[in-house]
Design an enzyme around this catalytic site. Structure first.
Site, PDB file in Angstrom:
ATOM      1  CG  ASP A 105      -0.280   0.344   2.500  1.00  0.00           C
ATOM      2  OD1 ASP A 105       0.707  -0.337   2.835  1.00  0.00           O
ATOM      3  OD2 ASP A 105      -0.726   1.285   3.194  1.00  0.00           O
ATOM      4  CG  ASP A 108       3.718  -0.617   4.859  1.00  0.00           C
ATOM      5  OD1 ASP A 108       3.273  -0.858   3.715  1.00  0.00           O
ATOM      6  OD2 ASP A 108       3.009  -0.177   5.771  1.00  0.00           O
ATOM      7  CE1 TYR A 256       0.421   0.739  11.013  1.00  0.00           C
ATOM      8  CE2 TYR A 256      -0.871  -0.976  12.077  1.00  0.00           C
ATOM      9  CZ  TYR A 256       0.313  -0.264  11.959  1.00  0.00           C
ATOM     10  OH  TYR A 256       1.363  -0.549  12.782  1.00  0.00           O
ATOM     11  CD  GLU A 496       4.392   5.381   4.410  1.00  0.00           C
ATOM     12  OE1 GLU A 496       4.505   4.140   4.348  1.00  0.00           O
ATOM     13  OE2 GLU A 496       4.028   5.969   5.461  1.00  0.00           O
TER      14      GLU A 496
END
Length: 523
Positions: A105, A108, A256, A496
């Site tokens: 996603d 990570d 998350y 990110e």
């Protein structure tokens, strides 16, 4: 006599001047009124087939699509990213399933089904609206290939009617490691929703993804399209009949991708199933459930968590293109979609104040670019619906605006992302002369030939050197409200990237890369 003639002549001239002045005043009033309301009753012309290519958007779109190749899990076919390799080949094995495909996603190595399904839905929508624009710059096939990489995973993740695997990997374990996906050695547990542990949001979003994708593949792979549609129907029934929040029933996912409610996903999925099937049952569903779930009259932000604005725009398509004999209804959805649009146009009396000084829509510190890019995508889509349906304007508290005003807003957000901002930098990695060098991304931060394990890889997270690998096409989190950006690998809030951000920017750029009208029906 002479004086009389002179007097008559002066009177005539005077009245002539009065008429001229009066006419000027009337004309001025008309101009002022038109200026105030920003419209004429005449609709703007419908663009023809794709015209001249806008190079900057073409270049950016090609890059943005490459990020999906960066994020691929599984056995890579025709690998286009030199520093990527096969990974997670055993995913799903504990349930005797092949869940090796799909996409990580973000930075990570987790595969979260909820945002992945949203990514697939938005990418499908972009292809359906702007496939001809993508084809004009030879990007339609890559977009379809990337979509299929996700839908292959989603099909395998739905082995039985009321079972859907929604997560591969343990985020706590995953976040304790900093390693390349090709080197992962930790366990990859599976998480599912089912009748006893329902997850309406994720099941409905996956149904939406499969319904939308079934339309993408309908003309070139009818069998695959039918398979997707079958899964979409089953998942929607599961989501609707066994209602329950996935983040309440599986509390560990809330850290998350916590859901704030499932009503929006049910409406979103039903809307896509209507487009895929033309079964009026699904239109009846959105009308019957709209009062409870649609939040009519209250504009919302479009995101992986809240699909209402997207649903309202998508159902406006049905309303705007309905024949005079068979009016579709859906007026409240369209009115709310227009309220969303009015909030985006800077000059509108109901314009949102959630903007930076530089004009960027700004809602959240984390992943700040998701909302402006999502808003701009919806704006360009709605503007094209207006053009193609010959809808001259929308009304915002008495002021009216043409579709060109929505496109202008979309252009402003796209240009900000690509470098027209106070920082003079692009937030799309690889685009322009200045873009983030310290992207929070494991694979990009570790040299491809490095021999590191779970723990010792953290030296690459903390390295002061730029990433050795370019996460090409990644749209990073974005700026703070004060329009600053700290390019630091540990600053995941800003550096990110995510696949769902990229799906949204692909949609936006595809709508801007050239001019074209949208089709009145996806089928």
């Amino acid at each position: 006599m002479g004086k009389e003639k002179e007097s008559k002549g002066g009177g005539c001239c005077g009245w002539f001047l009065v008429i001229i002045v009066a006419s000027a005043i009337v004309a001025g009033i008309v101009i002022a009124v038109r200026s105030k309301f920003h419209h004429s009753d005449k609709a703007e012309p419908v663009p023809g087939p794709p015209g001249a290519i806008v190079t900057k958007y073409s270049d950016a779109l090609k890059l943005a699509l490459q990020f999906f190749d960066v994020q691929k899990s599984g056995r890579l076919v025709d690998n286009k990213i030199s520093w990527r390799g096969n990974s997670a080949l055993e995913d799903g094995s504990e349930a005797k399933l092949d869940l090796s495909k799909g996409m990580y996603d973000a930075g990570d190595h987790m595969k979260f089904g909820f945002p992945m399904a949203f990514t697939a839905t938005v990418l499908s929508w972009a292809i359906l609206e702007y496939g001809d624009q993508m084809a004009a710059i030879k990007q339609l096939e890559p977009a379809q290939e990337n979509l299929k990489w996700m839908t292959d995973f989603l099909i395998n993740a739905h082995p039985r009617d009321n079972v859907l695997y929604i997560q591969v990997g343990d985020p706590e374990v995953d976040h304790k490691c900093w390693e390349r996906p090709e080197s992962m050695t930790g366990e990859r547990p599976l998480t599912q929703v089912n009748v006893t542990t329902p997850g309406t949001e994720v099941a409905a979003e996956t149904a939406a993804a499969m319904a939308a994708a079934s339309l993408v593949f309908k003309s070139n792979d009818a069998t695959y399209s039918s398979t997707l549609l079958k899964h979409a129907k089953q998942l929607f029934d599961f989501a609707d009949k066994h209602r329950g929040s996935y983040s309440e029933n599986i509390p560990e996912v809330a850290t998350y991708y916590n859901s704030t409610g499932y009503g929006d996903e049910l409406l979103w999925a039903a809307s896509w199933l209507y487009h895929a099937t033309k079964d009026n049952t699904y239109l009846e569903y959105v009308n019957d459930n709209g009062k409870e779930f649609a939040n009519f009259g209250s504009p919302t932000w479009f995101s992986w968590d809240n699909k209402l604005a997207g649903t309202q725009v998508l159902l406006s398509r049905v309303n705007l293109f309905a024949s005079k004999d068979g009016n579709s209804g859906l007026h409240m959805y369209r009115q709310t979609a227009e309220a969303v649009m009015c909030g985006l146009i800077p000059k509108s009396p109901t314009a949102t104040s959630s903007r930076t000084d530089g004009g960027l829509i700004w809602v959240s510190e984390w992943n700040a670019l998701q909302h402006p890019v999502a808003s701009a995508f919806l704006a360009v889509v709605y503007s094209d619906y207006m053009l193609s349906s010959r809808t001259a304007r929308i009304s915002c508290n008495g002021n009216s605006y043409k579709p060109s005003e929505l496109r202008k807003f979309a252009l402003s957000q796209a240009d900000y992302v690509l470098g027209n901002n106070p920082m003079k930098m692009s937030f799309l990695v690889g685009y322009g002369d200045k873009y983030p060098q310290f992207v929070h991304h494991r694979g990009a931060s570790i040299p491809a030939d490095a021999k590191t394990g779970c723990d010792d890889g953290f030296k690459w997270l903390n390295s002061t050197e730029p990433n050795p690998n370019v996460a090409v096409g990644a749209l990073v989190g974005g700026p703070f409200l004060n329009e600053t950006f700290i390019d630091d690998r540990n600053n995941s809030m800003q550096t990110e990237p995510t696949t769902y951000n990229n799906a949204l920017v692909v949609g936006l750029l595809s709508g801007l890369v050239t001019t074209s009208s949208v089709v009145s029906s996806f089928t």
